[in-house]
Each structure stands twice: as C-alpha cells, then as structure tokens.
Design a protein around this motif. Structure first.
Motif, PDB file in Angstrom:
ATOM      1  N   LEU A  99     -40.054   3.584 -28.660  1.00 35.94           N
ATOM      2  CA  LEU A  99     -40.426   2.520 -27.726  1.00 35.94           C
ATOM      3  C   LEU A  99     -41.928   2.606 -27.486  1.00 35.94           C
ATOM      4  O   LEU A  99     -42.433   3.667 -27.102  1.00 35.94           O
ATOM      5  CB  LEU A  99     -39.665   2.695 -26.412  1.00 35.94           C
ATOM      6  CG  LEU A  99     -40.018   1.764 -25.249  1.00 35.94           C
ATOM      7  CD1 LEU A  99     -39.629   0.325 -25.584  1.00 35.94           C
ATOM      8  CD2 LEU A  99     -39.315   2.223 -23.977  1.00 35.94           C
ATOM      9  N   SER A 100     -42.650   1.512 -27.703  1.00 37.44           N
ATOM     10  CA  SER A 100     -44.091   1.529 -27.436  1.00 37.44           C
ATOM     11  C   SER A 100     -44.332   1.271 -25.951  1.00 37.44           C
ATOM     12  O   SER A 100     -43.635   0.492 -25.313  1.00 37.44           O
ATOM     13  CB  SER A 100     -44.809   0.476 -28.283  1.00 37.44           C
ATOM     14  OG  SER A 100     -44.382  -0.829 -27.952  1.00 37.44           O
ATOM     15  N   GLU A 131     -36.297  -4.371 -35.196  1.00 33.70           N
ATOM     16  CA  GLU A 131     -36.779  -4.558 -33.835  1.00 33.70           C
ATOM     17  C   GLU A 131     -35.597  -4.952 -32.939  1.00 33.70           C
ATOM     18  O   GLU A 131     -34.908  -5.938 -33.211  1.00 33.70           O
ATOM     19  CB  GLU A 131     -37.854  -5.635 -33.799  1.00 33.70           C
ATOM     20  CG  GLU A 131     -39.087  -5.300 -34.631  1.00 33.70           C
ATOM     21  CD  GLU A 131     -40.087  -6.425 -34.666  1.00 33.70           C
ATOM     22  OE1 GLU A 131     -40.627  -6.759 -33.592  1.00 33.70           O
ATOM     23  OE2 GLU A 131     -40.321  -6.987 -35.757  1.00 33.70           O
ATOM     24  N   LYS A 144     -36.061  -8.373 -19.850  1.00 27.97           N
ATOM     25  CA  LYS A 144     -37.317  -8.521 -19.099  1.00 27.97           C
ATOM     26  C   LYS A 144     -37.301  -7.775 -17.771  1.00 27.97           C
ATOM     27  O   LYS A 144     -38.359  -7.438 -17.226  1.00 27.97           O
ATOM     28  CB  LYS A 144     -37.615 -10.001 -18.858  1.00 27.97           C
ATOM     29  CG  LYS A 144     -36.602 -10.718 -17.980  1.00 27.97           C
ATOM     30  CD  LYS A 144     -36.940 -12.185 -17.828  1.00 27.97           C
ATOM     31  CE  LYS A 144     -36.001 -12.912 -16.867  1.00 27.97           C
ATOM     32  NZ  LYS A 144     -34.594 -12.873 -17.306  1.00 27.97           N
ATOM     33  N   TRP A 155     -35.254  -6.328 -25.660  1.00 34.12           N
ATOM     34  CA  TRP A 155     -35.534  -5.563 -24.431  1.00 34.12           C
ATOM     35  C   TRP A 155     -35.472  -6.541 -23.251  1.00 34.12           C
ATOM     36  O   TRP A 155     -36.234  -7.506 -23.208  1.00 34.12           O
ATOM     37  CB  TRP A 155     -36.915  -4.907 -24.503  1.00 34.12           C
ATOM     38  CG  TRP A 155     -37.192  -3.937 -23.402  1.00 34.12           C
ATOM     39  CD1 TRP A 155     -37.803  -4.189 -22.218  1.00 34.12           C
ATOM     40  CD2 TRP A 155     -36.857  -2.543 -23.393  1.00 34.12           C
ATOM     41  NE1 TRP A 155     -37.882  -3.048 -21.468  1.00 34.12           N
ATOM     42  CE2 TRP A 155     -37.311  -2.015 -22.162  1.00 34.12           C
ATOM     43  CE3 TRP A 155     -36.232  -1.695 -24.305  1.00 34.12           C
ATOM     44  CZ2 TRP A 155     -37.145  -0.671 -21.821  1.00 34.12           C
ATOM     45  CZ3 TRP A 155     -36.069  -0.365 -23.960  1.00 34.12           C
ATOM     46  CH2 TRP A 155     -36.514   0.139 -22.741  1.00 34.12           C
ATOM     47  N   GLY A 206     -44.593  -2.135 -32.485  1.00 32.97           N
ATOM     48  CA  GLY A 206     -44.552  -2.478 -31.065  1.00 32.97           C
ATOM     49  C   GLY A 206     -43.137  -2.758 -30.604  1.00 32.97           C
ATOM     50  O   GLY A 206     -42.235  -3.057 -31.401  1.00 32.97           O
ATOM     51  N   GLY A 207     -42.903  -2.620 -29.299  1.00 30.00           N
ATOM     52  CA  GLY A 207     -41.592  -2.892 -28.720  1.00 30.00           C
ATOM     53  C   GLY A 207     -40.620  -1.751 -28.922  1.00 30.00           C
ATOM     54  O   GLY A 207     -40.994  -0.586 -29.029  1.00 30.00           O
ATOM     55  N   PHE A 208     -39.346  -2.088 -28.978  1.00 30.23           N
ATOM     56  CA  PHE A 208     -38.241  -1.138 -29.104  1.00 30.23           C
ATOM     57  C   PHE A 208     -37.736  -1.230 -30.538  1.00 30.23           C
ATOM     58  O   PHE A 208     -37.261  -2.286 -30.967  1.00 30.23           O
ATOM     59  CB  PHE A 208     -37.152  -1.507 -28.098  1.00 30.23           C
ATOM     60  CG  PHE A 208     -35.991  -0.547 -28.031  1.00 30.23           C
ATOM     61  CD1 PHE A 208     -36.155   0.819 -28.220  1.00 30.23           C
ATOM     62  CD2 PHE A 208     -34.717  -1.012 -27.725  1.00 30.23           C
ATOM     63  CE1 PHE A 208     -35.086   1.690 -28.141  1.00 30.23           C
ATOM     64  CE2 PHE A 208     -33.637  -0.149 -27.629  1.00 30.23           C
ATOM     65  CZ  PHE A 208     -33.825   1.200 -27.840  1.00 30.23           C
TER      66      PHE A 208
END
Length: 334
Positions: free
Chosen positions: A25-26, A201, A206, A204, A148-150
C-alpha cells in the motif's frame, strides 16, 4: 540544452496483515528528486545533495548511493555507459530508514525512474518493474511504490536462461563501480528478463484512512526474515489465505464492514514470529480493537516493522495516542 524534472516516489506498507510478500500500500510520505541536467556545467559526474530523513548518513558519491547506482544500471543495460554530463540531484527524503515503510524499495524505484529519464529511454511501467525486481527481489513494496495505491503482486516462475538471470547475485547487478565510471569501463550488467513480476491494482474505499505509528528504533529486514520458520502448518496457511481473499475485496467496499476487515487483517505467518523484535507488539495488537476504539477497522505490523499500521474511519488521533502510549510503556518514543 538544460532540462529539469522531478521524480517522486511514495513510501509503502507491505503485508497489511495476512498478505505477507503479496500486497503493498503506498502512503503519503515521499522520496523526491529534483534533477537538473546542464551539459555546459563543469562537473561530469552527478552532484548529489540530501535533506530530510537520513540526510546525515546518505552517500553523496553517485557510485556508492543506491539511487544513482540503480540509475546507472538502467542506463548501462540500455547501452548508455555513463551518466550525462552536468547532472545535479537534490534529494529530499521523508521516509524513515529501517522502519517498515519501504525506504529501500522507494530508493530502487527512484533510481529506475531516474535512469529512465536521464537516458530518455521511454521504458514502459511494466518493464520498469522488471528492472526494479532485478535489485529488490520481493515485489510487494516496489510494485506499490511504482504503481501507487493498494497493489497485489507475485513473481513469475521463470525457466531456463531467464530464471538464471534473476538469480544473478546483486553484486553483479549493482557492482562496485569505479569512482569515475565512464564509457571505457567495460562491465555490462545483466538485462532483466521480461515479465519477472505481475501485479493487480485493488480498490480502496474512500472512507478508510491510514495511521502509521513509527517507533524510534530500527528492525533490520534481514533479521526480521531470519526469525521466520522454514515451513508452516497447513492450518496456518489456510488461515492466512482465507483472510487475504476476503481482505482485498472488503477494503474496496463502501461503507467498510468493520468486523469483516478486522478479522481479515489477522495473521499467522509473520507477526507471531516477529513479536520479540518489537516491544509491546502483542499487547498493541490485542488491546486496540473496534470495541475499545470505535472507528478502527484493523491493525497490523507494517512490513518487517517496527511501524504499526492502523486502518480507521474515525477517531484517528485517539487511536494513534493509544498506540504511542503503549510504546511509551516500553520506553520507546514514537
């Protein structure tokens, strides 16, 4: 012609409970490079400056610094034998070293991106991941830092020459470069095979926020891996697989299901074996729950630790204060 660009890479948290060596996770702490290339400048080798975390210890010699060594690897694989003349790199680092927030993975990705830009190579994102995995052999942190992201990731089971290439010692991928590594230095590092690692990806929700409590001591990744067993029971592996399958879907659902996520973030593969490396860890994981702290969704060790990661929708300051207080009982600042 003078040109300038910026490279910015996030820190990452790996594992997220049951996802050992699988998910990353970033997060919003960054390694930032402000780069200037002026061919008319007097210096032929890159000039580095550092601010932020670890600035006092960061090597300023471009042939010793991990970021620029990785960049040179990318350049030399693509038949560019040396750095362009007149490169200046101002590095600002917000990522603590050795705390479970992917500091080395961020440096590797920063180096890969730097090499791509300095050489104007236009390498695709998937191919850049291959370069990173020749250096950082676990995909979870580097995939999240690059994408980036999860993110979930795995290594492909390569065969033949491709498999042999990925097993080349790191000392041959990033050799001891001479102090003035120019085109006359003949070593050509191994090019990465195509498709070493693959990723997906995840979503996630919000509403989900992240709390990272960073204690003021380091846990070496090598030591954190050394304490893990060589084999696991089928029961413990099934336990983690069941929870990981649920977790990757539940974190994308809005509104978040508190009980589902909290139970899905339990782990039997790495956290139980690392508890003696992080004073207070068992007590923190057992005492900070949705019942005791409304708004909490889950809590786990970040990467190899010692950072504690908590997911929550509300009451973030209260959750953070409790975890810091537990560390304080062990005489550890955070």
């Amino acid at each position: 012609m003078t040109r300038a660009f910026q490279v910015q890479v996030p820190c990452t948290s790996a594992n997220i409970g049951p996802g050992f060596d699988v998910v990353g996770l970033s997060l919003s702490l960054y390694l930032t490079l402000n780069v200037r290339v002026d061919p008319s400048a007097a210096h032929k080798q890159p000039v580095l400056s550092y601010t932020g975390e670890g600035a006092a210890d960061a090597p300023l010699n471009p042939f010793h610094n991990l970021i620029t060594r990785v960049a040179l690897y990318v350049l030399r694989v693509n038949e560019i034998k040396s750095f362009p003349a007149g490169v200046s790199i101002d590095v600002h680092n917000e990522i603590p070293f050795g705390r479970g927030l992917g500091s080395s993975g961020a440096a590797v990705i920063a180096g890969v991106l730097l090499g791509n830009e300095l050489g104007e190579l236009r390498i695709s994102r998937d191919r850049l991941l291959d370069y990173a995995l020749m250096i950082e052999r676990h995909p979870d942190n580097v995939a999240a830092a690059l994408i980036g992201g999860f993110v979930g990731s795995y290594l492909l089971e390569l065969t033949g020459e491709a498999a042999a290439t990925t097993q080349v010692p790191l000392s041959e991928v990033l050799p001891e470069y001479p102090e003035n590594c120019n085109e006359s230095w003949g070593y050509d590092p191994p090019a990465p095979p195509h498709g070493i690692g693959h990723y997906v990806e995840f979503g996630w929700a919000k509403e989900i926020k992240v709390i990272a409590i960073v204690p003021h001591f380091e846990v070496l990744t090598a030591e954190a891996r050394r304490v893990l067993p060589d084999s696991y029971t089928k029961k413990d592996l099934v336990f983690n697989l069941q929870r990981l399958a649920v977790l990757t879907t539940s974190l994308a659902r809005s509104p978040p299901d508190v009980n589902l996520i909290f139970q899905a973030m339990q782990d039997r593969v790495h956290q139980p074996y690392r508890k003696h490396l992080i004073p207070g860890l068992p007590r923190i994981l057992a005492s900070v729950t949705p019942a005791s702290h409304p708004g909490l969704l889950g809590i786990c060790l970040s990467g190899a630790g010692p950072t504690i990661l908590a997911l929550a929708t509300d009451n973030l300051p209260q959750i953070a204060d409790t975890i810091c207080a537990e560390f304080a009982k062990e005489h550890i600042d955070s």
